[in-house]
Design an enzyme around this catalytic site. Structure first.
Site, PDB file in Angstrom:
ATOM      1  N   GLN A 119     -54.517 -15.777 -13.486  1.00 48.54           N
ATOM      2  CA  GLN A 119     -53.347 -16.458 -14.065  1.00 48.54           C
ATOM      3  C   GLN A 119     -53.471 -16.295 -15.729  1.00 48.54           C
ATOM      4  OE1 GLN A 119     -54.648 -18.949 -11.564  1.00 48.54           O
ATOM      5  NE2 GLN A 119     -53.624 -17.645 -10.008  1.00 48.54           N
TER       6      GLN A 119
ATOM      7  N   ARG B 239     -41.865 -11.280  -6.163  1.00 44.97           N
ATOM      8  CA  ARG B 239     -40.665 -11.713  -7.133  1.00 44.97           C
ATOM      9  C   ARG B 239     -40.388 -10.821  -8.314  1.00 44.97           C
ATOM     10  NH1 ARG B 239     -42.118 -17.970  -6.886  1.00 44.97           N
ATOM     11  NH2 ARG B 239     -44.247 -17.304  -7.172  1.00 44.97           N
TER      12      ARG B 239
ATOM     13  N   ASP C 173     -50.112 -12.226 -15.336  1.00 46.69           N
ATOM     14  CA  ASP C 173     -49.608 -10.966 -15.325  1.00 46.69           C
ATOM     15  C   ASP C 173     -49.779 -10.101 -16.371  1.00 46.69           C
ATOM     16  OD1 ASP C 173     -48.599 -11.568 -12.578  1.00 46.69           O
ATOM     17  OD2 ASP C 173     -46.847 -12.743 -13.528  1.00 46.69           O
TER      18      ASP C 173
ATOM     19  N   VAL D  18     -47.815  -1.358 -24.277  1.00 45.27           N
ATOM     20  CA  VAL D  18     -47.297  -0.872 -25.378  1.00 45.27           C
ATOM     21  C   VAL D  18     -46.176   0.198 -25.160  1.00 45.27           C
ATOM     22  CG1 VAL D  18     -47.600  -0.027 -27.630  1.00 45.27           C
ATOM     23  CG2 VAL D  18     -49.155  -1.730 -26.730  1.00 45.27           C
TER      24      VAL D  18
ATOM     25  N   ASN E  44     -53.592 -16.592  -4.961  1.00 45.89           N
ATOM     26  CA  ASN E  44     -52.283 -16.589  -5.742  1.00 45.89           C
ATOM     27  C   ASN E  44     -52.278 -15.703  -6.789  1.00 45.89           C
ATOM     28  OD1 ASN E  44     -54.179 -18.334  -6.917  1.00 45.89           O
ATOM     29  ND2 ASN E  44     -52.635 -19.662  -7.915  1.00 45.89           N
TER      30      ASN E  44
ATOM     31  N   GLY F  60     -52.906 -12.105  -8.705  1.00 43.60           N
ATOM     32  CA  GLY F  60     -52.729 -10.742  -8.454  1.00 43.60           C
ATOM     33  C   GLY F  60     -53.085  -9.532  -9.541  1.00 43.60           C
ATOM     34  N   HIS F  61     -54.154  -8.934  -9.050  1.00 43.80           N
ATOM     35  CA  HIS F  61     -54.602  -7.900  -9.842  1.00 43.80           C
ATOM     36  C   HIS F  61     -54.264  -6.400  -9.601  1.00 43.80           C
ATOM     37  CE1 HIS F  61     -56.661 -10.825 -12.360  1.00 43.80           C
ATOM     38  NE2 HIS F  61     -57.499 -11.287 -11.209  1.00 43.80           N
TER      39      HIS F  61
ATOM     40  N   GLY G 174     -52.011  -8.055 -17.220  1.00 42.12           N
ATOM     41  CA  GLY G 174     -52.721  -6.728 -17.108  1.00 42.12           C
ATOM     42  C   GLY G 174     -54.282  -6.965 -17.145  1.00 42.12           C
ATOM     43  N   LYS G 175     -54.782  -8.016 -16.740  1.00 39.10           N
ATOM     44  CA  LYS G 175     -56.247  -8.343 -16.958  1.00 39.10           C
ATOM     45  C   LYS G 175     -57.033  -7.312 -15.964  1.00 39.10           C
ATOM     46  CE  LYS G 175     -55.525 -12.730 -15.678  1.00 39.10           C
ATOM     47  NZ  LYS G 175     -54.071 -12.498 -15.634  1.00 39.10           N
TER      48      LYS G 175
ATOM     49  N   GLY H 258     -50.664   2.604 -20.558  1.00 47.63           N
ATOM     50  CA  GLY H 258     -50.247   3.303 -19.263  1.00 47.63           C
ATOM     51  C   GLY H 258     -50.913   2.392 -18.296  1.00 47.63           C
TER      52      GLY H 258
END
Length: 449
Positions: A233, A319, A12, A348, A37, A39-40, A14-15, A434
């Site tokens: 991940q 979640r 998570d 940031v 499993n 999420g992007h 922000g890849k 952003g």
């Protein structure tokens, strides 16, 4: 050249935003591990695309590959492709024939095992997504898995199902002592599974979606194409290098890019490896989090504020994520394991306007100082973070900063970033201010290196 994108923390980070941005300079984007499993979330022109399996570069028109290191739920794959087509895109997605298939019984077993662990004081419930990832990798290692290539031959598929399914049914009924109700029984029905997955094989074949991944990538590389590897991940849930057992079932670290794609290690290793860092820390699921903001009411309120501002809710599960201060021992470990040539620091903007800003620079454990993560979860749980307090900065106009560049960031934000870069001895390639692709300050494009 090649570029490998790696999560530096617990996922998570922000890849997807960086894969999407630099994917525009790539000809091929390859997912080399994990399944749905992951999420992007990619934002382009204010439009949000949530992807859990399709490589993030799909919205940029590049060829996306799910490598042999992935486990693939075909239903998820087709749903995401169909959704992108409905939204006016034409994704070119290929799947490695050596990739393993997530079957319905894997999902059932995933849920059962988590329930059993949660009820057993000696067990460690990991907080999986329940999508069958772990059981599929177990079958892969146990040499009883079903691969994408098997779906293309109905006779081979039936043979494999007739071998695997009775074992899975016995596991549920005889080991776990459970009865298969009507909702679960179909997941263990050989005839129903064969009919469903043979049809999936037909669609894969009809749309020309399957490839010999190693050969395909070798030819693309030899032709001079730029290849981007996308890890799912993060480092600290890597099955070998993370805080076991609170880990995923594959290797998100950079070394797996070669293994999970079939492109040689000398080729992948000759490229760039960029670690993606969130400016703070978040985690879905169980496991240690030494810098977690979960103490008094003020800390919990701060965590809630960061969670809301940062949209810290799981892309796959929804979640709420646990929140903590940035943990430099974790980043040092990630940089060493994957050999970062650069880092991108995201979110940031989320830290703007805080009354206080802390960074964990090390741990204290049994009177000793540590600068990296211990090898066992038990020891990591007992670590006390050592903090350094840095100057805070006021909220800023993300669009204006993105347009005007790094120097337009508040001075304290630049000092924060440079402090992190110095501590892990890795240059900053980009700064996320952003969620939109255009709200990224790029200092170095790795494809230009």
């Amino acid at each position: 050249m090649t570029l490998t994108i790696v999560g530096s923390q617990l996922g998570d980070e922000g890849k997807g935003a960086l894969v999407d941005r630099w994917g525009g300079d790539a000809d091929v984007v390859v997912r080399y591990q994990g399944g749905d499993n992951a999420g992007h979330t990619v934002v382009e022109g204010g439009v949000e695309y949530k992807l859990s399996l399709v490589p993030s570069g799909a919205v940029r028109g590049t060829t996306g590959i799910l490598g042999n290191g992935c486990v693939v739920n075909p239903k998820t794959l087709f749903t995401e492709i169909d959704d992108l087509r409905e939204r006016g895109l034409d994704p070119d997605v290929r799947v490695a024939r050596r990739a393993h298939v997530i079957l319905p019984y894997h999902r059932v077993l995933d849920g059962i095992e988590e329930e059993v662990k949660a009820d057993d004081d000696a067990g460690d419930a990991v907080g999986t997504t329940g999508r069958g990832i772990g059981p599929t990798y177990e079958d892969k290692a146990g040499r009883r898995g079903i691969r994408i290539a098997d779906l293309l031959d109905p006779d081979v598929l039936r043979e494999k199902l007739e071998y695997a399914v009775p074992q899975k049914r016995a596991l549920v009924e005889e080991v776990y002592g459970l009865d298969l109700d009507d909702d679960r029984a179909e997941a263990f029905d050989v005839d129903a599974l064969h009919e469903e997955f043979a049809a999936i094989g037909e669609r894969l074949a009809d749309e020309g979606m399957t490839v010999n991944c190693s050969d395909y990538l070798h030819r693309r590389h030899e032709a001079g194409d730029e290849i981007l590897f996308e890890g799912a991940q993060g480092t600290h849930i890597d099955i070998d290098h993370g805080n076991y057992p609170f880990v995923t079932s594959s290797n998100p670290t950079a070394g797996a890019a070669s293994v999970g794609s079939g492109l040689g290690v000398t080729t992948v290793g000759d490229g760039e490896v960029v670690g993606i860092v969130k400016a703070y820390l978040s985690r879905v699921g169980e496991g240690p989090l030494p810098t977690e903001l979960d103490g008094d009411a003020d800390e919990e309120a701060l965590a809630d504020d960061i969670r809301e501002k940062g949209g810290e809710f799981g892309t796959v599960t929804g979640r709420p994520r646990r929140i903590g201060w940035l943990d430099l021992p974790m980043l040092r470990h990630a940089a060493r394991v994957s050999g970062f040539t650069g880092v991108a620091v995201n979110h940031v903007d989320v830290l703007a306007g805080l009354d206080e800003l802390k960074v964990c620079t090390g741990y204290e454990l049994n009177g000793n100082e540590l600068d990296t993560v211990p090898t066992t979860t038990d020891r990591w749980e007992r670590c006390e973070p050592v903090y350094e307090t840095l100057d805070t900065w006021e909220p800023f106009d993300s669009a204006a900063v993105a347009e005007n560049g790094y120097d337009a960031l508040p001075e304290a934000a630049r000092e924060y970033l440079e402090f992190v870069a110095d501590e892990i001895d890795t240059p900053i390639y980009a700064v996320g201010v952003g969620p939109d692709r255009e709200e990224t300050v790029e200092l170095t494009n790795p494809f230009d290196e």
